[in-house]
Design an enzyme around this catalytic site. Structure first.
Site, PDB file in Angstrom:
ATOM      1  CB  ILE A   1      12.178  -9.200 -19.266  1.00 36.26           C
ATOM      2  CG1 ILE A   1      10.856  -8.628 -18.777  1.00 36.26           C
ATOM      3  CG2 ILE A   1      12.778  -8.280 -20.317  1.00 36.26           C
ATOM      4  CD1 ILE A   1       9.861  -8.327 -19.860  1.00 36.26           C
TER       5      ILE A   1
ATOM      6  CB  SER B   1      12.028 -10.681  -6.431  1.00 31.48           C
ATOM      7  OG  SER B   1      12.672 -10.204  -5.258  1.00 31.48           O
TER       8      SER B   1
ATOM      9  CG  LEU C   1      -1.898  -3.980  -4.383  1.00 25.92           C
ATOM     10  CD1 LEU C   1      -2.765  -3.819  -5.633  1.00 25.92           C
ATOM     11  CD2 LEU C   1      -0.424  -4.042  -4.755  1.00 25.92           C
TER      12      LEU C   1
ATOM     13  CB  ILE D   1      -2.210  -8.541  -0.431  1.00 25.69           C
ATOM     14  CG1 ILE D   1      -1.601  -7.481  -1.373  1.00 25.69           C
ATOM     15  CG2 ILE D   1      -1.455  -9.862  -0.513  1.00 25.69           C
ATOM     16  CD1 ILE D   1      -1.529  -7.882  -2.821  1.00 25.69           C
TER      17      ILE D   1
ATOM     18  CG  ASP E   1      -0.995  -8.223   7.215  1.00 22.53           C
ATOM     19  OD1 ASP E   1      -2.004  -7.613   6.813  1.00 22.53           O
ATOM     20  OD2 ASP E   1       0.069  -8.266   6.559  1.00 22.53           O
TER      21      ASP E   1
ATOM     22  CB  CYS F   1      -0.901   0.011   1.238  1.00 21.43           C
ATOM     23  SG  CYS F   1      -1.914  -1.467   1.423  1.00 21.43           S
TER      24      CYS F   1
ATOM     25  CG  ASN G   1       3.778   0.021   2.132  1.00 27.35           C
ATOM     26  OD1 ASN G   1       3.331  -0.882   1.434  1.00 27.35           O
ATOM     27  ND2 ASN G   1       4.898   0.656   1.835  1.00 27.35           N
ATOM     28  N   GLY G   2       2.783  -3.013   3.514  1.00 28.37           N
ATOM     29  CA  GLY G   2       3.615  -4.209   3.529  1.00 28.37           C
ATOM     30  C   GLY G   2       2.859  -5.442   3.956  1.00 28.37           C
ATOM     31  CD  GLU G   3       1.056  -8.345   2.433  1.00 31.20           C
ATOM     32  OE1 GLU G   3       0.422  -8.854   3.386  1.00 31.20           O
ATOM     33  OE2 GLU G   3       0.508  -7.793   1.468  1.00 31.20           O
TER      34      GLU G   3
END
Length: 632
Positions: A291, A363, A51, A53, A100, A2, A75-77
């Site tokens: 990519i 990632s 956002l 999730i 969370d 977020c 913001n985050g997890e």
């Protein structure tokens, strides 16, 4: 994932205009396309972009406790939120959502500020405590999620996920900090302890800041730091088992989401390891994306395809031209401050591709820093061996003289660039490593800056922060010190800034399982021989993954994203290169010697020198000046 922003009046509980908070979050809509929330109370305002999730229906923010005494934007997890929640419920806490975010509120109520030590995740949050008339700003241990803040003339402190959120507040004065220009020219990014906008600060990785009404603003407090001071005595086989278990746990905890999830796959060791462990944990095909480039020397799609077939992933590849300079303005907008790591362009493209099918992507970021995977780590070890064999009284005049008179050869392979090697061997290990992580050497910066600029920044040298971090590191070995400095400076300033801004630019949440703090702590205790052996970095990690991945994937030479910036400035961007020296915002600042800038551009265009990376730095700085200070 977020975006957050807020206003807190330090001196008195003056009313906060909700419209001002809304302006701040409206400046970063890409960080949260699924919802907007603003909450105000006397002396405080919190804003949130969502956002969705986790707990899509019930996790709206700002979130308050039932009695309204605590409010949070996040913001985050927090990946272990289910375990923390169970512990809190056993202590009598009653939850109204499955998010969370609510764990932060109840965790703070139960344990106070010590609650952050129980959270495993990536996060930046602001928690308002009405009873204490205080606001608590927190950033995760490694600095995955950003948080900027500044004090204003009206007695308030403002904060936001991105610099543009602060700039939306009309009382923030826009003036450049010239020492940050020196930092940027040295590193190609502005480190976390600096900002190009004077007066703006970034909360550091593993730090918290408590602001209490009626009290002065104090310095942040660090609640976590990685230590290289201890060594494990476990046998190699036990270390391999422990590492796989930690990686498996880190990957699985980051696969919890109520939205489509996938992974970036380059075909290198790190992303392939993550995909292997995701495939093991999933009952359906993992969605992966790669990519590729239409230049064979830059293309890694064949390796990624092999891994995709090996683990039966739902794989997509998109071939793009490395000539993606049209993204320059997009990059400048999303980074705010100048950012010259040209791999940001392909990072944006792979995030864009992933977002077509998923909302969350895992990632492989962080393994090189934690397990010593960079070539410069091996060079540093080799250089320190030589320094240890030759007394400084001999080494300094010998290599210093060779370095001064040996011709400069930027065009040659690294091993043949003896001038820089000689100069590094003449100095201390810390000075050598500080130079190796930089992109524009100190002597060249001094020639580029105008006399007036040199006067303004006298006494400030960008490399000194690396030297200090290495000398003060909780460490036993020169490699420890180099890795420690990378984790404190390079990782949050370059790698994680790039991933955060480029993923958020397309409203994608990127998660980094190889930066689980338990993994990083484990790696810091490894003997040097388990990190670097022979010519191989990340030795234990590669050895541990032999049961999962082919040998030629594990032990092939690292490539990474490459962009042909030198060719651009002799072709389609030749005009931009020439413009940097005359007529540009950069030229009008009078920070640089315009004759020197013109020579840099001309020498590059003629092929006399390769200044592609320097010209890219200058161009990105020029673009940022227009956006930050209206110097178009």
């Amino acid at each position: 994932m977020c975006g957050i922003a807020g206003i807190f009046h330090i001196e008195t509980a003056k009313p906060v205009d909700p419209a001002r908070v809304r302006l701040m979050i409206d400046a970063m809509p890409h960080r949260g396309p699924d919802g907007v929330g603003v909450w105000t109370a006397p002396g405080v305002g919190l804003g949130h972009l969502r956002l969705s999730i986790i707990d899509i229906g019930g996790g709206a923010q700002p979130m308050l406790t039932e009695d309204g005494s605590l409010a949070v934007v996040f913001n985050g997890e927090i990946y272990n939120f289910a375990e923390v929640r169970a512990e809190l419920e056993a202590k009598g806490h009653v939850f109204r959502t499955h998010s969370d975010t609510e764990v932060i509120l109840h965790g703070y109520r139960q344990w106070g500020e010590a609650c952050v030590e129980r959270f495993n995740g990536m996060f930046a949050f602001a928690l308002f405590d009405a009873r204490a008339q205080a606001i608590w700003l927190v950033r995760d241990r490694l600095g995955v999620k950003p948080l900027h803040y500044a004090s204003l003339p009206d007695g308030s402190v403002i904060f936001a996920s991105e610099l543009k959120g602060l700039l939306a507040h009309p009382l923030l004065r826009r003036a450049p900090d010239l020492t940050a220009v020196e930092d940027y020219m040295a590193y190609g990014y502005v480190p976390d302890d600096a900002c190009l906008v004077a007066g703006v600060k970034k909360l550091g990785a593993g730090e918290t800041l408590r602001l209490v009404r009626g009290r002065p603003v104090l310095a942040p407090t660090r609640y976590w730091d990685v230590s290289f001071a201890d060594r494990t005595t476990k046998k190699a086989e036990a270390l391999e088992e422990e590492l796989v278990a930690l990686m498996r746990q880190a990957v699985r905890s980051r696969m919890v989401a109520d939205v489509p999830l996938g992974a970036f796959l380059s075909g290198g060791v790190d992303s392939s390891s993550v995909v292997a462990l995701m495939a093991e944990a999933s009952n359906k095909a993992v969605k992966t994306c790669t990519i590729g480039f239409d230049v064979a020397a830059l293309d890694e799609t064949a390796y990624a395809d092999r891994i995709a077939r090996r683990f039966a992933t739902d794989h997509r590849t998109r071939i793009v031209s490395p000539d993606d300079y049209a993204l320059i303005d997009t990059l400048a907008h999303h980074f705010d401050e100048p950012f010259a790591d040209a791999s940001a362009l392909p990072t944006y493209r792979v995030c864009e591709l992933a977002r077509e099918q998923v909302t969350v992507a895992l990632s492989g970021d962080g393994a090189d820093e934690a397990f010593a995977g960079y070539r410069r780590h091996r060079f540093q070890m080799q250089g320190e061996r030589i320094r240890g064999l030759i007394p400084a009284s001999v080494r300094q005049p010998l290599f210093g003289t060779l370095g001064r008179f040996y011709p400069k050869a930027d065009w040659a392979p690294r091993g043949l660039r003896a001038k820089s090697t000689f100069l590094e061997l003449a100095g201390s290990g810390e000075e050598a490593y500080a130079a190796s992580v930089g992109v524009t050497p100190y002597a060249l910066r001094q020639r580029l800056f105008s006399a007036e600029m040199r006067g303004h920044i006298a006494g400030h040298r960008a490399e000194d922060r690396y030297v200090k971090a290495m000398r003060d590191a909780p460490a036993r070995d020169p490699l420890d010190r180099a890795q420690y400095a990378d984790l404190r400076i390079w990782l949050p300033g370059d790698i994680l800034t790039k991933t955060d801004r480029m993923s958020m630019a397309v409203s994608l949440e990127a998660r980094e399982p190889l930066l689980d703090h338990r993994l990083v702590e484990f790696a810091a205790r490894l003997p040097v021989s388990q990190r670097i052996r022979g010519n191989s970095g990340k030795y234990l990690m590669k050895k541990s993954m032999e049961a999962f991945l082919p040998q030629d994937i594990l032990y092939r030479q690292k490539m990474g994203f490459v962009t042909p910036i030198s060719d651009w400035f002799r072709g389609p961007l030749a005009g931009e290169a020439a413009g940097v020296a005359g007529g540009s915002a950069l030229a009008r600042t009078e920070w640089f010697d315009t004759k020197m800038l013109a020579k840099v551009a001309a020498d590059h265009k003629s092929g006399l020198a390769d200044h592609g990376r320097l010209l890219w730095q200058l161009l990105m700085l020029d673009k940022s000046l227009g956006r930050l200070f209206g110097l178009d």
